[in-house]
Enzyme design. Structure first.
Site, PDB file in Angstrom:
ATOM      1  N   SER A  34     -15.602  49.308   2.138  1.00 47.52           N
ATOM      2  CA  SER A  34     -15.442  47.882   2.438  1.00 47.52           C
ATOM      3  C   SER A  34     -15.023  47.692   3.885  1.00 47.52           C
ATOM      4  O   SER A  34     -14.327  48.542   4.468  1.00 47.52           O
ATOM      5  CB  SER A  34     -14.344  47.323   1.528  1.00 47.52           C
ATOM      6  OG  SER A  34     -13.915  46.059   1.977  1.00 47.52           O
ATOM      7  N   THR A  91     -12.820  45.990   4.659  1.00 45.00           N
ATOM      8  CA  THR A  91     -11.371  45.890   4.617  1.00 45.00           C
ATOM      9  C   THR A  91     -10.710  47.094   5.313  1.00 45.00           C
ATOM     10  O   THR A  91      -9.567  46.988   5.777  1.00 45.00           O
ATOM     11  CB  THR A  91     -10.883  45.758   3.154  1.00 45.00           C
ATOM     12  OG1 THR A  91      -9.529  45.352   3.139  1.00 45.00           O
ATOM     13  CG2 THR A  91     -10.999  47.057   2.394  1.00 45.00           C
ATOM     14  N   TYR A 103      -5.260  48.160  -2.175  1.00 43.26           N
ATOM     15  CA  TYR A 103      -6.700  48.197  -2.482  1.00 43.26           C
ATOM     16  C   TYR A 103      -7.473  48.769  -1.291  1.00 43.26           C
ATOM     17  O   TYR A 103      -8.291  49.686  -1.429  1.00 43.26           O
ATOM     18  CB  TYR A 103      -7.211  46.789  -2.819  1.00 43.26           C
ATOM     19  CG  TYR A 103      -8.679  46.609  -2.591  1.00 43.26           C
ATOM     20  CD1 TYR A 103      -9.600  47.119  -3.497  1.00 43.26           C
ATOM     21  CD2 TYR A 103      -9.166  45.968  -1.449  1.00 43.26           C
ATOM     22  CE1 TYR A 103     -10.962  46.988  -3.270  1.00 43.26           C
ATOM     23  CE2 TYR A 103     -10.513  45.828  -1.220  1.00 43.26           C
ATOM     24  CZ  TYR A 103     -11.412  46.339  -2.129  1.00 43.26           C
ATOM     25  OH  TYR A 103     -12.753  46.216  -1.890  1.00 43.26           O
ATOM     26  N   LYS A 146      -9.747  52.464  -0.522  1.00 46.18           N
ATOM     27  CA  LYS A 146     -11.083  52.609   0.075  1.00 46.18           C
ATOM     28  C   LYS A 146     -11.036  53.626   1.212  1.00 46.18           C
ATOM     29  O   LYS A 146     -11.892  54.501   1.320  1.00 46.18           O
ATOM     30  CB  LYS A 146     -11.598  51.257   0.587  1.00 46.18           C
ATOM     31  CG  LYS A 146     -11.904  50.245  -0.497  1.00 46.18           C
ATOM     32  CD  LYS A 146     -13.091  50.651  -1.346  1.00 46.18           C
ATOM     33  CE  LYS A 146     -13.443  49.631  -2.407  1.00 46.18           C
ATOM     34  NZ  LYS A 146     -14.427  50.155  -3.385  1.00 46.18           N
TER      35      LYS A 146
HETATM   36  N1  UFG Z   1     -11.015  31.488   1.103  1.00 42.03           N
HETATM   37  C1  UFG Z   1     -10.579  30.203   0.900  1.00 42.03           C
HETATM   38  N2  UFG Z   1     -10.341  29.791  -0.367  1.00 42.03           N
HETATM   39  C2  UFG Z   1     -10.521  30.600  -1.459  1.00 42.03           C
HETATM   40  C3  UFG Z   1     -10.956  31.923  -1.236  1.00 42.03           C
HETATM   41  C4  UFG Z   1     -11.200  32.337   0.053  1.00 42.03           C
HETATM   42  O1  UFG Z   1     -10.401  29.441   1.845  1.00 42.03           O
HETATM   43  O2  UFG Z   1     -10.268  30.160  -2.590  1.00 42.03           O
HETATM   44  C5  UFG Z   1     -11.315  31.930   2.480  1.00 42.03           C
HETATM   45  C6  UFG Z   1     -10.474  33.096   2.945  1.00 42.03           C
HETATM   46  O3  UFG Z   1      -9.276  32.642   3.495  1.00 42.03           O
HETATM   47  C7  UFG Z   1     -11.423  33.763   3.943  1.00 42.03           C
HETATM   48  C8  UFG Z   1     -12.804  33.499   3.388  1.00 42.03           C
HETATM   49  O4  UFG Z   1     -12.642  32.402   2.505  1.00 42.03           O
HETATM   50  O5  UFG Z   1     -11.324  33.135   5.187  1.00 42.03           O
HETATM   51  C9  UFG Z   1     -13.371  34.655   2.598  1.00 42.03           C
HETATM   52  O6  UFG Z   1     -12.447  35.038   1.606  1.00 42.03           O
HETATM   53  P1  UFG Z   1     -12.850  36.033   0.421  1.00 42.03           P
HETATM   54  O7  UFG Z   1     -11.666  36.192  -0.458  1.00 42.03           O
HETATM   55  O8  UFG Z   1     -14.136  35.611  -0.189  1.00 42.03           O
HETATM   56  O9  UFG Z   1     -13.176  37.353   1.205  1.00 42.03           O
HETATM   57  P2  UFG Z   1     -12.221  38.246   2.100  1.00 42.03           P
HETATM   58  O10 UFG Z   1     -12.885  38.316   3.433  1.00 42.03           O
HETATM   59  O11 UFG Z   1     -10.809  37.889   2.042  1.00 42.03           O
HETATM   60  O12 UFG Z   1     -12.364  39.532   1.229  1.00 42.03           O
HETATM   61  C10 UFG Z   1     -13.034  40.611   1.666  1.00 42.03           C
HETATM   62  C11 UFG Z   1     -13.623  41.381   0.488  1.00 42.03           C
HETATM   63  C12 UFG Z   1     -12.536  42.037  -0.295  1.00 42.03           C
HETATM   64  C13 UFG Z   1     -11.617  42.760   0.631  1.00 42.03           C
HETATM   65  C14 UFG Z   1     -11.023  41.794   1.596  1.00 42.03           C
HETATM   66  C15 UFG Z   1      -9.967  42.428   2.450  1.00 42.03           C
HETATM   67  O13 UFG Z   1     -14.372  40.537  -0.358  1.00 42.03           O
HETATM   68  O14 UFG Z   1     -13.116  42.948  -1.198  1.00 42.03           O
HETATM   69  O15 UFG Z   1     -12.087  41.321   2.385  1.00 42.03           O
HETATM   70  O16 UFG Z   1      -9.304  41.506   3.206  1.00 42.03           O
HETATM   71  F1  UFG Z   1     -10.638  43.355  -0.008  1.00 42.03           F
END
Ligand code: UFG
Length: 348
Positions: free
Chosen positions: A133, A135, A157, A161
Site C-alpha cells: 500500500s 501507506t 496496519y 505492510k
Molecule cells: N475522507 C473523508 N470522509 C470519509 C472518508 C475519507 O473526508 O468519510 C477523506 C480522507 O480524509 C482522505 C480521503 O477522503 O482525504 C481518502 O480517504 P480514504 O479513507 O478513502 O483513503 P486513505 O487515503 O486514508 O486510505 C488509504 C488506503 C488505506 C491506507 C491509508 C493509509 O485506502 O488502505 O491510505 O493512510 F491504510
C-alpha cells in the site's frame, strides 16, 4: 506467450474486494486460481459472482492463513494445486482498528504472509505478488512519490505492510529462486463494470468511496469531509484514486513479469494513476455519475491523514508495461452501478 495460458495461481484473500477482481482478471486471461479465504471481510457470494463473470478453473479453500492449527492443511492444499505462484491479498486493513488492536494486526497479517510463503516454498512455486500500500510512504514525501520515497508507516496496519515487504525481500535475498513484486496500491475504488462484484464493507465504511456510495444510495444521511483546511487547492485531502479493474490488471502484469525474470529478487512497484483528486472533486464526480445528491458536512481532520499523496507510476509502465486507463468518471460510474444494483452488498 504460451505460459500465460497455463498459469496456476494461489489467490490468498481472493474473495475480497480487490481479490475478487484479481480472480476475474486471471481467469479471463486463462489462468487457474486457488482462492484461500476465511470470509473475515468477504462474502461467499463473491465466489459465485466471479464464476459468473469468468469461466475457467476456480478452486476454493476456506481456511484462515493466520491460524497455526490450519497451516498443514493449507500447505497440503497449495502443494496439491501445483501453483506457479501466488498473489497475497489476505489480511486486516482497517487503520483505526489496527491502532486499537495492534497485536491482532501483527499476528494476523504477518502470520498469514509467513504461512503463504512457507506453502509456496513447499510447493516449489517461489513467485509472490504482495498487496502492499502507498501507506508505506507515511507522511514524509512530496508527491508524486516514486518507489525510492522514504518509507515509514504511521500506524500498525501500515507497519504490517512494510514488515511484509521487508520479509519478502529477505526471503528473496536468501534464495535466488524467489521472485517478488510488492505492489504499492494508491486508493483503489470502483467496481467491475458488470456491477456484479465490488466493495462490501463490514460495518461503517472507513474509506471515502464506499461511504459516498452508501450516502448516494440512501443508507447513510451524509458524508463527513475530514478537514477543509489542508494546503491543497480546495483545502480537502488529495489522493490518487485507481479503478480496481486497472489495479487487477496490474496484478496479472506483475505475475507475467515474474515469469519472465531470469534472475530472482524483489521489487516495489507503485500502482496509481499519477493524478490526484480532492475529496470535493471526488464527491462532485460521484454526484454526476449517480445523479444523486451527496449531502456532506465539513468535520475536523481525521487523525493520521495527510494533505496529499499521488503516485509516480513510471516504474509500473517500464517493468510491467502497465498503466492505469480508467478515469475518475469510470470509477464513479462503476462504483455506483455496483452500489445501486447491490444496495446491501452481497447480503441480499
Ligand atoms: N475522507 C473523508 N470522509 C470519509 C472518508 C475519507 O473526508 O468519510 C477523506 C480522507 O480524509 C482522505 C480521503 O477522503 O482525504 C481518502 O480517504 P480514504 O479513507 O478513502 O483513503 P486513505 O487515503 O486514508 O486510505 C488509504 C488506503 C488505506 C491506507 C491509508 C493509509 O485506502 O488502505 O491510505 O493512510 F491504510
Amino acid at each position: 506467450m504460451a505460459n500465460k495460458m497455463t498459469k496456476r495461481i494461489v489467490v490468498a484473500g481472493g474473495a475480497g474486494y480487490i481479490g475478487s477482481h484479481v480472480c476475474v482478471e486471471l481467469l479471463t486471461g486463462g489462468a487457474s486460481a486457488l482462492v484461500i479465504d476465511n470470509f473475515s471481510n468477504a462474502h461467499p457470494e463473491a465466489l459465485n459472482r466471479i464464476r459468473e463473470l469468468a469461466s475457467g478453473d476456480l478452486e476454493f479453500l476456506e481456511c484462515d492463513l493466520a491460524d497455526p492449527a490450519q497451516k498443514d492443511t493449507i500447505i497440503g492444499a497449495v502443494k496439491n494445486f501445483r501453483p506457479d505462484g501466488a498473489v497475497h491479498l489476505a489480511g486486516l486493513k482497517a487503520v483505526g482498528e489496527s491502532v486499537e488492536q495492534p497485536a491482532r494486526y501483527y499476528r494476523v497479517n504477518l502470520g498469514a504472509a509467513l504461512t503463504l510463503i512457507e506453502a509456496l516454498e513447499a510447493a516449489d512455486a517461489k513467485k509472490l505478488v504482495f498487496s502492499s500500500s502507498a501507506t508505506v510512504y507515511g507522511d514524509r514525501n512530496q508527491s508524486p512519490v516514486d518507489e525510492s520515497g522514504l518509507t515509514g508507516a504511521t500506524n500498525p496496519y501500515g507497519r504490517t505492510k512494510l514488515f511484509i515487504e521487508d520479509i519478502a525481500k529477505d526471503i528473496a535475498r536468501s534464495d535466488d529462486e524467489w521472485r517478488v513484486v510488492n505492489l504499492r496500491y494508491f486508493n483503489p475504488v470502483g467496481a467491475h463494470p458488470s456491477g456484479r462484484i465490488g466493495e462490501d464493507p463490514n460495518d461503517i465504511p472507513n474509506n471515502l468511496f464506499p461511504f459516498i456510495a452508501q450516502v448516494a444510495v440512501g443508507r447513510r444521511d451524509k458524508l463527513q469531509i475530514f478537514g477543509d483546511d489542508y494546503s491543497t487547492p480546495d483545502g480537502t485531502g488529495v489522493r490518487d484514486y485507481i479503478h480496481v479493474v486497472d489495479l487487477a490488471r496490474g496484478h496479472a502484469a506483475a505475475l507475467n513479469y515474474l515469469t519472465t525474470q531470469k534472475t530472482g529478487g524483489a521489487v516495489d512497484i507503485n500502482l496509481g494513476t499519477g493524478k490526484g483528486f480532492s475529496v470535493l472533486e471526488a464527491v462532485a464526480a460521484f454526484k454526476r455519475a449517480s445523479n444523486r445528491d451527496i449531502p456532506y458536512e465539513i468535520a475536523p481532520r481525521r487523525d493520521g491523514d495527510i494533505a496529499e499523496i499521488y503516485a509516480n507510476a513510471d516504474r509500473a509502465e517500464k517493468l510491467l508495461g502497465w498503466r492505469a486507463e480508467k478515469t475518475l468518471e469510470n470509477m464513479c460510474a462503476d462504483h455506483w452501478r455496483w452500489q445501486s444494483q447491490n444496495p446491501d452488498g452481497y447480503k441480499a
